[in-house]
Enzyme design. Structure first.
Site, PDB file in Angstrom:
ATOM      1  N   LEU A  14       0.545  -1.277   0.045  1.00 53.93           N
ATOM      2  CA  LEU A  14      -0.075  -0.370   0.206  1.00 53.93           C
ATOM      3  C   LEU A  14       1.226   0.939  -0.319  1.00 53.93           C
ATOM      4  O   LEU A  14       1.385   1.799   0.997  1.00 53.93           O
ATOM      5  CB  LEU A  14      -0.520  -0.251   1.221  1.00 53.93           C
ATOM      6  N   ASP A  15       0.366   2.223  -1.281  1.00 55.49           N
ATOM      7  CA  ASP A  15       0.992   3.558  -0.698  1.00 55.49           C
ATOM      8  C   ASP A  15       0.435   4.193   0.166  1.00 55.49           C
ATOM      9  O   ASP A  15      -0.671   3.621   1.097  1.00 55.49           O
ATOM     10  CB  ASP A  15       1.026   4.563  -2.290  1.00 55.49           C
TER      11      ASP A  15
END
Length: 229
Positions: A14-15
């Site tokens: 996940l960014d």
């Protein structure tokens, strides 16, 4: 090149900025202060908003700053960011529900961000997002804070996050990147991973599709469905 999503996603990278949190207010304010304090012309807020997500060195280069000038602007920005900008930030609505549901579906979650890792860990902890991650704060992978001129750091970050995923039992064909900017898509593709783009972040219209995202989620609920269906 667009990569297809796996039939079963087991591990998700996940960014942070623009994906989990709406960090633009604090980043833009601190950039504005940093440029002014370092003695440079302050770009428009529209331009400063494009700094959110990509490696900072690359963004500085786009406004004509490199070498010692970029280092001075980054140092001034970071002073303000540490003092007040870091937590001028919020978790996007629906994100914690989506993370909960992904965990309940058996997904292993990790963070892979171009933000310096020391900042990323503080932000993740501040908002309690570490509770959703494999290995807690050790599941946060970010950029080297000393690499102030880094222009392609996301590939390095994804490589480290992917190595953690593999150590946790992932097969490459079951790992997906989630992010809101083209550099997330390109960094993941560099390692053979597909990306689900998110429409609530800071991408320009069509940016994620043009970069080759396998899909674009309009909402956190849709993201969860894409990764668990």
């Amino acid at each position: 090149m667009t990569r297809t999503l796996p039939t079963r996603t087991t591990h998700v990278l996940l960014d942070l900025d623009g994906t989990l949190t709406d960090s633009a207010p604090g980043i833009v304010a601190s950039l504005r202060a940093g440029f002014a304090d370092a003695g440079f012309a302050v770009p428009s807020d529209e331009v400063l908003r494009t700094f959110v997500g990509p490696p900072l060195g690359a963004s500085m280069a786009r406004v004509g700053l490199a070498g010692a000038d970029a280092e001075a602007a980054i140092a001034a920005y970071r002073r303000d960011f540490e003092a007040r900008g870091m937590f001028d930030n919020s978790v996007f609505p629906g994100i914690t529900d989506a993370l909960t549901e992904l965990r309940e579906a058996g997904a292993t979650l990790l963070v892979a961000t171009a933000k310096p890792e020391n900042y990323a860990r503080q932000i993740v902890e501040h908002f309690g997002l570490d509770a959703y991650l494999a290995r807690g704060l050790d599941g946060v992978h970010g950029a080297d804070p000393e690499a102030v001129h880094e222009t392609a750091g996301k590939e390095v970050v994804v490589e480290r996050a992917l190595a953690t995923a593999v150590a946790l039992g992932a097969e490459r064909g079951q790992v997906v990147m989630v992010g809101d900017r083209e550099h997330d898509v390109h960094a993941a593709a560099h390692h053979g991973l597909p990306t689900v783009g998110v429409a609530w972040g800071y991408a320009e219209p069509g940016e994620l599709e043009a970069a080759g995202a396998a899909a674009v989620a309009a909402t956190p609920a849709e993201l969860r469905k894409l990764l668990t269906s």
